[in-house]
Write a protein that holds these residues in place. Structure first.
Motif, PDB file in Angstrom:
ATOM      1  N   ASN A 234      73.074  68.968  28.502  1.00  0.00           N
ATOM      2  CA  ASN A 234      73.914  69.192  27.328  1.00  0.00           C
ATOM      3  C   ASN A 234      75.357  68.805  27.696  1.00  0.00           C
ATOM      4  OD1 ASN A 234      75.604  70.372  25.365  1.00  0.00           O
ATOM      5  ND2 ASN A 234      74.181  72.056  25.026  1.00  0.00           N
ATOM      6  N   PRO A 235      76.007  67.969  26.883  1.00  0.00           N
ATOM      7  CA  PRO A 235      77.358  67.524  27.241  1.00  0.00           C
ATOM      8  C   PRO A 235      78.401  68.643  27.296  1.00  0.00           C
ATOM      9  CG  PRO A 235      76.728  66.700  25.078  1.00  0.00           C
ATOM     10  CD  PRO A 235      75.501  67.322  25.680  1.00  0.00           C
ATOM     11  N   VAL A 236      78.120  69.797  26.732  1.00  0.00           N
ATOM     12  CA  VAL A 236      79.073  70.903  26.853  1.00  0.00           C
ATOM     13  C   VAL A 236      79.170  71.362  28.316  1.00  0.00           C
ATOM     14  CG1 VAL A 236      77.561  72.906  26.403  1.00  0.00           C
ATOM     15  CG2 VAL A 236      79.948  72.949  25.641  1.00  0.00           C
ATOM     16  N   HIS A 237      78.133  71.035  29.104  1.00  0.00           N
ATOM     17  CA  HIS A 237      78.138  71.359  30.530  1.00  0.00           C
ATOM     18  C   HIS A 237      78.569  70.178  31.401  1.00  0.00           C
ATOM     19  CE1 HIS A 237      75.948  74.816  29.173  1.00  0.00           C
ATOM     20  NE2 HIS A 237      74.857  74.129  28.897  1.00  0.00           N
ATOM     21  N   MET A 238      78.353  68.952  30.889  1.00  0.00           N
ATOM     22  CA  MET A 238      78.449  67.774  31.745  1.00  0.00           C
ATOM     23  C   MET A 238      79.610  66.834  31.428  1.00  0.00           C
ATOM     24  SD  MET A 238      75.809  68.696  33.444  1.00  0.00           S
ATOM     25  CE  MET A 238      75.728  67.349  34.601  1.00  0.00           C
ATOM     26  N   ASP A 239      80.155  66.907  30.223  1.00  0.00           N
ATOM     27  CA  ASP A 239      81.111  65.888  29.763  1.00  0.00           C
ATOM     28  C   ASP A 239      82.383  66.565  29.247  1.00  0.00           C
ATOM     29  OD1 ASP A 239      82.566  64.023  28.225  1.00  0.00           O
ATOM     30  OD2 ASP A 239      80.753  63.024  27.512  1.00  0.00           O
ATOM     31  N   GLU A 240      83.453  66.461  30.030  1.00  0.00           N
ATOM     32  CA  GLU A 240      84.715  67.124  29.674  1.00  0.00           C
ATOM     33  C   GLU A 240      85.261  66.626  28.344  1.00  0.00           C
ATOM     34  OE1 GLU A 240      87.526  69.824  29.556  1.00  0.00           O
ATOM     35  OE2 GLU A 240      86.107  69.782  31.218  1.00  0.00           O
ATOM     36  N   THR A 241      85.160  65.338  28.067  1.00  0.00           N
ATOM     37  CA  THR A 241      85.677  64.794  26.806  1.00  0.00           C
ATOM     38  C   THR A 241      84.957  65.436  25.623  1.00  0.00           C
ATOM     39  OG1 THR A 241      86.249  62.719  27.874  1.00  0.00           O
ATOM     40  CG2 THR A 241      86.074  62.685  25.476  1.00  0.00           C
TER      41      THR A 241
ATOM     42  N   LYS B 279      86.279  69.162  22.821  1.00  0.00           N
ATOM     43  CA  LYS B 279      86.309  69.176  21.354  1.00  0.00           C
ATOM     44  C   LYS B 279      85.452  70.300  20.764  1.00  0.00           C
ATOM     45  CE  LYS B 279      87.055  64.242  21.438  1.00  0.00           C
ATOM     46  NZ  LYS B 279      86.417  62.933  21.341  1.00  0.00           N
ATOM     47  N   THR B 280      84.867  71.131  21.605  1.00  0.00           N
ATOM     48  CA  THR B 280      84.039  72.240  21.132  1.00  0.00           C
ATOM     49  C   THR B 280      84.877  73.521  21.061  1.00  0.00           C
ATOM     50  OG1 THR B 280      83.342  73.004  23.329  1.00  0.00           O
ATOM     51  CG2 THR B 280      82.030  71.214  22.306  1.00  0.00           C
ATOM     52  N   ALA B 281      84.273  74.577  20.589  1.00  0.00           N
ATOM     53  CA  ALA B 281      84.940  75.882  20.509  1.00  0.00           C
ATOM     54  C   ALA B 281      85.343  76.397  21.890  1.00  0.00           C
ATOM     55  CB  ALA B 281      84.019  76.892  19.832  1.00  0.00           C
ATOM     56  N   TYR B 282      84.700  75.883  22.943  1.00  0.00           N
ATOM     57  CA  TYR B 282      85.011  76.345  24.299  1.00  0.00           C
ATOM     58  C   TYR B 282      86.198  75.622  24.917  1.00  0.00           C
ATOM     59  CZ  TYR B 282      80.565  78.607  23.699  1.00  0.00           C
ATOM     60  OH  TYR B 282      79.548  79.370  23.209  1.00  0.00           O
TER      61      TYR B 282
END
Length: 149
Positions: free
Chosen positions: A43-50, A54-57
Motif C-alpha cells: 500500500n503506498p501509504v506505507h511505501m511512497d512518501e509522495t 497527500k493522505t490524512a496522515y
C-alpha cells in the motif's frame, strides 16, 4: 516487569494475573520494507512518501500489523515465551506509527484458565505517551517443559 524465563518460556503453573513484559522496537525503513515483502502489502501509504503526504496522515505510516507483530514477539519470546501458541487476537488501532518511532509493546496476563491451559493477555503498543494499539490475545500455554535433549 518480568524477563524471559531461563528455559525460554513460562509454563502454565508459573503464570499469574498481572505478570507483565515489554519489548522496545524502533520502526525503520528496513522493517517496513521487510514487512511489505513478507506480507505482500505494498500500500503506498506505507511505501511512497509522495502518495502518503497527500493522505490524512500527511506522510508514510507503518503497517498496523507490523506494530501488532511486535506484541507477538513478546508473546513468543518473553511472556509466556517458547511453546506459546496464539489462538486469537483482537486489535484496535488508535494512532499511526511512523519511521523513527520507538514502539513499546506490553503484554499483561489478564486471566489464567488452568483447565484449558490458556491465558488471556492484555496487549498494548505505545509510542511515547500515546497508546497506538491495544487488544487481547488468547494463548495456549504448555503445562510442562520438554526434557532437554
Amino acid at each position: 516487569m518480568i524477563e524471559a524465563h531461563p528455559s525460554g518460556g513460562y509454563i502454565l503453573e508459573e503464570l499469574s494475573v498481572g505478570m507483565t513484559a515489554e519489548k522496545r522496537v524502533t520502526v525503520t525503513e528496513a522493517r517496513i520494507s521487510q514487512f511489505a515483502q513478507a506480507s505482500d502489502d505494498f500500500n503506498p501509504v506505507h511505501m511512497d512518501e509522495t502518495f502518503a503526504s497527500k493522505t490524512a496522515y500527511r506522510g508514510r505510516i507503518a503497517h498496523g500489523l507490523l506494530s501488532a507483530s511486535f506484541g507477538s514477539a513478546v508473546v513468543g519470546t518473553i511472556l509466556p515465551g517458547a511453546g506459546a501458541i496464539y489462538l486469537s487476537q483482537t486489535l484496535t488501532f488508535h494512532k499511526p506509527v511512523r519511521i523513527g518511532d520507538v514502539a513499546v509493546s506490553r503484554v499483561t496476563v489478564a486471566t489464567v484458565d488452568e483447565a484449558a491451559a490458556r491465558i488471556v493477555l492484555r496487549c498494548e503498543v505505545h509510542v511515547g505517551d500515546d497508546l497506538v494499539m491495544d487488544g487481547e490475545a488468547t494463548v495456549r500455554v504448555p503445562r510442562r517443559r520438554r526434557p532437554a535433549k
